[in-house]
Design an enzyme around this catalytic site. Sequence first.
Site, PDB file in Angstrom:
ATOM      1  N   SER B 131       0.766  -1.165  -0.090  1.00  0.00           N
ATOM      2  CA  SER B 131       0.075  -0.039   0.039  1.00  0.00           C
ATOM      3  C   SER B 131       0.927   1.402  -0.043  1.00  0.00           C
ATOM      4  O   SER B 131       0.337   2.250  -0.058  1.00  0.00           O
ATOM      5  CB  SER B 131      -0.881  -0.022   1.316  1.00  0.00           C
ATOM      6  OG  SER B 131      -0.282   0.114   2.382  1.00  0.00           O
ATOM      7  N   LYS B 170       3.814   9.729   4.247  1.00  0.00           N
ATOM      8  CA  LYS B 170       3.922  10.848   3.344  1.00  0.00           C
ATOM      9  C   LYS B 170       4.712  11.866   4.054  1.00  0.00           C
ATOM     10  O   LYS B 170       4.898  12.183   5.126  1.00  0.00           O
ATOM     11  CB  LYS B 170       2.318  11.362   3.214  1.00  0.00           C
ATOM     12  CG  LYS B 170       1.514  10.594   2.399  1.00  0.00           C
ATOM     13  CD  LYS B 170       1.591  10.497   0.876  1.00  0.00           C
ATOM     14  CE  LYS B 170       0.402   9.630   0.256  1.00  0.00           C
ATOM     15  NZ  LYS B 170       0.356   8.219   0.900  1.00  0.00           N
TER      16      LYS B 170
END
Lengths: 212, 212
Positions: B131, B170
């Site tokens: 993912s 992120k």
Amino acid sequence: MKKLTDKQRRMLEFIDRFLDERGYPPTIRDIQSGCGISSTSVVDYNLDILESRGVIERHAEVSRGIRLRARTATDAMVPVPIVGVIAAGEPIPVPGPDTWDVAAVSETMAVSPELTRGREGVYALRVKGTSMVDALINDGDIVLMQNVGTIENGEMAAVWLKAEKEVTLKKVYVEPGRVRLQPANSQMKPIYARPDNVEVQGRVIAVVRQVA
Amino acid sequence: MKKLTDKQRRMLEFIDRFLDERGYPPTIRDIQSGCGISSTSVVDYNLDILESRGVIERHAEVSRGIRLRARTATDAMVPVPIVGVIAAGEPIPVPGPDTWDVAAVSETMAVSPELTRGREGVYALRVKGTSMVDALINDGDIVLMQNVGTIENGEMAAVWLKAEKEVTLKKVYVEPGRVRLQPANSQMKPIYARPDNVEVQGRVIAVVRQVA
DNA sequence: GCCAATAGCGAACATCCGTTCTGGAATAAA
DNA sequence: TTTATTCCAGAACGGATGTTCGCTATTGGC
């Protein structure tokens, strides 16, 4: 994983400190008095549990035959020479005779033996540019390579595409009449090349990325 | 200083190798059979000489009470605990009080100080699933994290999105009224989230990928 | 409460292991 | 040669040490 009891944690701490101070592991009775435990059999009992948890190793019938697993990991570091950069448009630097001379290389990085797994001829390249994002490799990453002649099917390798004058990191599959180059990112499609157009320049061992 | 005899040098080598292989020092009788010496008293005799030369230390009346002086010089490896896995659908494991106890963690990896840069509170997570390919992180990679409360703008972090019940890696930018989460892969578009929906769980220090 | 599993206790045992003792071989100086 | 020194051989002593055994205390689920 099951949690360790307070007593077991105290025992581990004691063993760790004992090893630091004395250079050899404690006996069961050392642990007993050091941790204020009432009986040697209790120490024995909990050492067995620690071993079944994989935290320590015991050698049966051997005095002080205790080994801390976490300690063995910190053992010998392996220095790996950083011999240059890898970029899309240029072949990777060929490791020369003086490459392995630690003194002659401007830069080295220390990696744990787990990474190289004792392999010979391991060197490192710094990645320049973002041309290898499909191999999940970013600008600035460091690629650990091994200097090999041939590779197994499915292994990741640095491949020089002669016609395109381009180097790329892909999993290599030799198929009838062609070579399939598969990106590490499984969402991306493979590319195919003629066998005489590909030149394997080295096997990829590992990737290390320093983020912050 | 007086030179060591051949026998004494063999004994030193044996002790060194024994420590490497077993993690604890040899007994006198181990040295005897390992070096082909005829009597324990000879070993004892030469160990005394080695101690008087300052090459080793002995603890009297202590089994395996031998310490190699040269070994006490510690190597500069940093053990990092591998505390769990990181996957898309679940929060990352919170480092507990016993996480930093080297002895109490079942698995550790040794990294060079260059990677951690001497930081405190560094731990490792194994990546499960694909993912995070948009962060150029693959299934099976190991992520080095740092246990921090806040992070600087633009740093890569493990972010827990409360509403989506999802953790993602992120680059985080705090913007007026929103948080921009930028994938490491610059070809991909950022996503935006409400500030009260994001929870920074740790800073990403490095990524290590074992390929072959 | 009742039962099973887990953890602890204390003692005894057999072996491990550092140490020491007696004596001999090797070497070198006088 | 004699003598002193260093090094070695073999055995034995006694404490150290891992292991085991029977039994008890505590804990947790039903």
